[in-house]
Design an enzyme around this catalytic site. Structure first.
Site, short mmCIF file in Angstrom:
data_model
loop_
_atom_site.label_atom_id
_atom_site.label_comp_id
_atom_site.label_asym_id
_atom_site.label_seq_id
_atom_site.Cartn_x
_atom_site.Cartn_y
_atom_site.Cartn_z
N SER A 141 -0.96 4.81 10.15
CA SER A 141 -1.05 3.43 9.66
C SER A 141 -0.43 2.46 10.66
CB SER A 141 -0.40 3.28 8.28
OG SER A 141 1.00 3.42 8.34
N LYS B 225 9.14 2.66 3.05
CA LYS B 225 9.26 2.88 1.62
C LYS B 225 10.68 3.15 1.15
CE LYS B 225 6.02 2.11 -0.26
NZ LYS B 225 4.62 2.25 -0.64
N1 PMP Z 1 1.85 2.96 5.82
C1 PMP Z 1 2.37 4.05 5.27
C2 PMP Z 1 2.45 5.31 6.10
C3 PMP Z 1 2.81 4.03 3.94
O1 PMP Z 1 3.31 5.15 3.40
C4 PMP Z 1 2.70 2.82 3.20
C5 PMP Z 1 3.13 2.78 1.78
N2 PMP Z 1 2.38 3.62 0.92
C6 PMP Z 1 2.14 1.70 3.81
C7 PMP Z 1 1.74 1.80 5.12
C8 PMP Z 1 1.90 0.39 3.06
O2 PMP Z 1 3.01 -0.26 2.56
P1 PMP Z 1 2.95 -1.06 1.19
O3 PMP Z 1 2.96 -0.04 0.08
O4 PMP Z 1 4.19 -1.90 1.19
O5 PMP Z 1 1.70 -1.87 1.13
#
Ligand code: PMP
Length: 359
Positions: free
Chosen positions: A295, A53
């Site tokens: 994630s 991010k």
């Molecule tokens: N994993 C984590 C830990 C995140 O903070 C985010 C963003 N909120 C994402 C994945 C997903 O990324 P994006 O917002 O580009 O879809």
């Protein structure tokens, strides 16, 4: 004989921390990878505030500076599950903008502390109100105070930075090589929409695989999202349930993600259960020395699933959005003791000096 490690510096001096964002490494998976396939992870923890991010944060602020939407010294406000807030806090600190973040109380405590440590104010919202609640709070604060709303879920500055950086890095790093699959999850959808814009045109044979939590399949449900004229969600999505993959899948389909859905930027959508993601995050740490959050583990679980079924020579790239250090107070670390395990106590007692008692 292998030669000793040496380094030669980056060959340049940096004017600001913001110039170190991006150009994260794609790293080979060794012991966990099935034989005959090459599996790589793109380690976004190498960004200065340790998540994907950071890219979005600098993009939103600099696009708004260019367009005049953000005035010198104006307060920035945003709703965030954590990483966007930490990235924005870094960018606003470096550029001198006051920052207010709204965040549901359910996200990890270290996220709040990191944002405050970087100089931001954090306004918590009740967990019952979910992502939609913290989101509305940010909109309300922006309207009431004339602040600049960063709008990560709607702004084109989101997918655009992934189109211009993340996707370009992937194109360059895999130039002249195979790249059969790119695997990613979504929060705002910026990563998948940005990568999709480029890969669909320039590497149409690469399959893009999207993932979402098994108990919150808001895209997989096929139920469309109602929105207002600004593209903001009009309601919480009915297929949403709270899930443990922080940063993934808010309780609405963001406008930024809608682009990937409408343009079929992904070839398959594969759900994954949160606990499975945590298990793979632990395995990445313990078998590869690669430190990522839930994630990252969840995305990697899907990449492994593809790798297990793939033919000889297949090349897979898996996005790892952040560092595991952001989860110390969360269930990811629940089984990690503060004191000593029985085995460690036994080691302590196995030689004469500096012995410590059992817990
Ligand atoms: N994993 C984590 C830990 C995140 O903070 C985010 C963003 N909120 C994402 C994945 C997903 O990324 P994006 O917002 O580009 O879809």
């Amino acid at each position: 004989m292998t030669s000793s490690r040496t380094t030669k510096g980056r060959g340049k001096l940096y004017d600001t921390i913001l110039d170190t964002i991006g150009d994260t490494p794609c790293v080979r998976i060794n012991s966990l990878s099935p034989k005959g396939v090459r599996l790589y992870v793109k380690a976004e923890a190498f960004n200065p505030a340790a998540s994907v991010k950071d890219r979005l944060a600098v993009s939103i602020i600099e696009e708004a500076e260019r367009s005049g939407a953000l005035k010198p010294g104006q307060t920035v406000v945003e709703a965030t599950s954590g990483n966007t807030g930490i990235g924005l806090a870094m960018v606003c600190a470096a550029k001198g903008y006051p920052l207010v973040l709204t965040m549901a109380e359910s996200f990890s405590v270290e996220r709040r502390k990191l944002m405050r440590f970087l100089g931001a104010k954090v306004v918590l919202t009740p967990k019952e109100k979910k992502g939609f609640g913290m989101y509305n709070k940010a909109v309300e604060l922006a309207d009431a105070n004339g602040w600049f709303l960063a709008s990560q879920f709607e702004t084109d500055a989101n997918a655009k930075i992934h189109e211009n950086t993340t996707a370009r890095e992937i194109m360059a790093d895999f130039e002249g090589d195979r790249l059969d699959y790119v695997v990613t999850g979504y929060g705002t959808g910026g990563t998948v929409s940005g990568i999709g814009r480029v890969l669909r045109k320039e590497r149409p044979d690469t399959k893009i695989i999207l993932s979402e939590p098994a108990n919150a399949q808001i895209v997989g449900s096929g139920t469309t999202q109602g929105r207002n004229e600004a593209g903001q969600p009009a309601h919480s999505h009915p297929a949403f349930e709270p899930h443990p993959v922080q940063g993934w899948t808010p309780d609405f389909i963001p406008l930024v993600l809608q682009e990937a859905i409408d343009n079929k930027y992904y070839d398959d959508l594969i759900p994954v259960a949160g606990p499975v993601g945590m298990e793979w995050s632990r395995k990445l740490a313990q078998k590869e020395g690669i430190f990522t959050g839930v994630s990252g583990g969840a995305t990697f679980a899907i990449a492994m699933q593809i790798a297990e079924e793939a033919s000889e020579g297949t090349v897979i790239l898996c996005m790892l959005p952040d560092t595991g250090e952001r989860y110390l107070s969360s269930p990811l670390f629940e089984a990690v003791p503060d004191y000593m395990t029985e085995e460690e106590v036994a080691l302590s007692h196995s030689t004469p000096s500096c012995q410590m008692p059992a817990a």
